[in-house]
Enzyme design. Structure first.
Site, PDB file in Angstrom:
ATOM      1  N   SER A 118       0.891  -1.279  -0.002  1.00  0.00           N
ATOM      2  CA  SER A 118      -0.013  -0.058  -0.034  1.00  0.00           C
ATOM      3  C   SER A 118       0.935   1.390  -0.081  1.00  0.00           C
ATOM      4  O   SER A 118       2.056   1.244   0.517  1.00  0.00           O
ATOM      5  CB  SER A 118      -0.730   0.018   1.348  1.00  0.00           C
ATOM      6  OG  SER A 118      -1.474   1.338   1.342  1.00  0.00           O
ATOM      7  N   TYR A 128      -1.540  -0.520  10.021  1.00  0.00           N
ATOM      8  CA  TYR A 128      -1.775  -1.163   8.693  1.00  0.00           C
ATOM      9  C   TYR A 128      -0.539  -0.635   7.711  1.00  0.00           C
ATOM     10  O   TYR A 128       0.080  -1.272   7.302  1.00  0.00           O
ATOM     11  CB  TYR A 128      -3.121  -0.348   8.072  1.00  0.00           C
ATOM     12  CG  TYR A 128      -3.287  -0.762   6.693  1.00  0.00           C
ATOM     13  CD1 TYR A 128      -3.876  -1.973   6.468  1.00  0.00           C
ATOM     14  CD2 TYR A 128      -2.946  -0.078   5.462  1.00  0.00           C
ATOM     15  CE1 TYR A 128      -4.040  -2.228   5.024  1.00  0.00           C
ATOM     16  CE2 TYR A 128      -3.311  -0.268   4.396  1.00  0.00           C
ATOM     17  CZ  TYR A 128      -3.894  -1.430   3.921  1.00  0.00           C
ATOM     18  OH  TYR A 128      -4.109  -1.764   2.845  1.00  0.00           O
TER      19      TYR A 128
END
Length: 279
Positions: free
Chosen positions: A171, A184
């Site tokens: 990501s 995350y």
């Protein structure tokens, strides 16, 4: 070739330049291949599964236990490919091992391509409010599941001695610190480094391992931001391409990384973010 000792159980597999003997369109042909895609029923996983099937691959979708989706049937009908689903709780490494055993041993399937796509929402939690339970779940789904699946399928590919492909998903949050993404983002950064380790160790078996870095993609996981007109407008301003990404934006790059066209590409980080990482 790699400088570290090889495992005696797995012979080295030479990396041959197929481009010297194969026409370019055929380098992208996945006929006769089977791809295992976690989270293949929705979001980015759906886009990747669709792209691989359209390129000729049979698809194995790892889904949440009890998940109901008509996508596998639609995919099989629209592409003519074999599409199977297996329930697996990716929050359990033992469950992952049992599912892979079912696929490879009980059902006698072979896997040529592994796509570690499945994920859960790991953001929007202030660091001062983060809990052990949520943090550990995010780490299990986004890191440990990727590690275990890559280890198991990597061993399967090495034993077959025909090479293979592993595609991971990181990501842009791995490289751009964001508020309320304290778990995350760092975990996705770890996926990037894990990809490097896998690429280095598995290259001698002609297994290529690469990682995609999605930006702002319109999926069920991003519905909260996409559905907020003000927030969505702010996000689009940070994207040079001027729009949200879509799962279908992953079809082409997935086929490239899953096919012979990328046989000399391993350990690569490819951004599918409309240029956001360059801002």
């Amino acid at each position: 070739m790699a400088s570290f000792p090889l495992d005696d159980h797995f012979p080295a597999v030479p990396n041959v330049c197929l481009g010297e003997t194969t026409p370019t369109p055929s380098l992208f042909d996945l006929a006769g291949k089977t791809a295992l895609v976690t989270g293949g029923n929705g979001g980015i996983g759906r886009g990747i599964a669709l792209g691989l099937a359209e390129a000729g691959a049979d698809i194995i979708i790892i889904q949440i236990p009890g998940e109901v989706s008509d996508f596998p049937q639609q995919l099989a009908k629209s592409t003519g490919r074999r599409v199977d689903t297996y329930d697996c709780d990716l929050a359990s490494s033992d469950a992952i091992r049992e599912t892979v055993k079912d696929v490879l041993e009980r059902d006698g399937r072979t896997v040529d391509i592994l796509c570690n796509v499945a994920g859960i929402s790991g953001g929007f939690v202030p660091i001062l409010d983060e809990t052990d339970a949520h943090r550990e779940l995010v780490v299990q789904i986004h890191y440990h599941a990727v590690y275990v699946l890559s280890q198991l399928i990597g061993r399967h590919l090495a034993e077959r001695g025909q090479g293979g492909k592993i595609i991971n998903i990181a990501s842009i949050a791995a490289e751009k610190a964001m508020t309320r993404f304290s778990v995350y983002g760092p975990v996705k950064a770890a996926v990037g480094q894990l990809t490097n380790s896998l690429a280095n160790e598995l290259a001698v078996y002609n297994i290529q391992v690469n990682v995609l870095y999605p930006g702002w993609i319109h999926t069920p996981m991003s519905a909260r931001s996409f559905g907020d007109a003000e927030a969505s407008a702010r996000i689009v301003k940070t994207v040079p391409a001027g729009r949200w990404g879509k799962p279908s934006d992953f079809k082409g790059v997935a086929v490239f990384l899953a096919s012979a066209a990328s046989d000399y590409v391993t350990g690569a980080r490819i951004y599918v973010d409309g240029g956001t990482h360059s801002m």
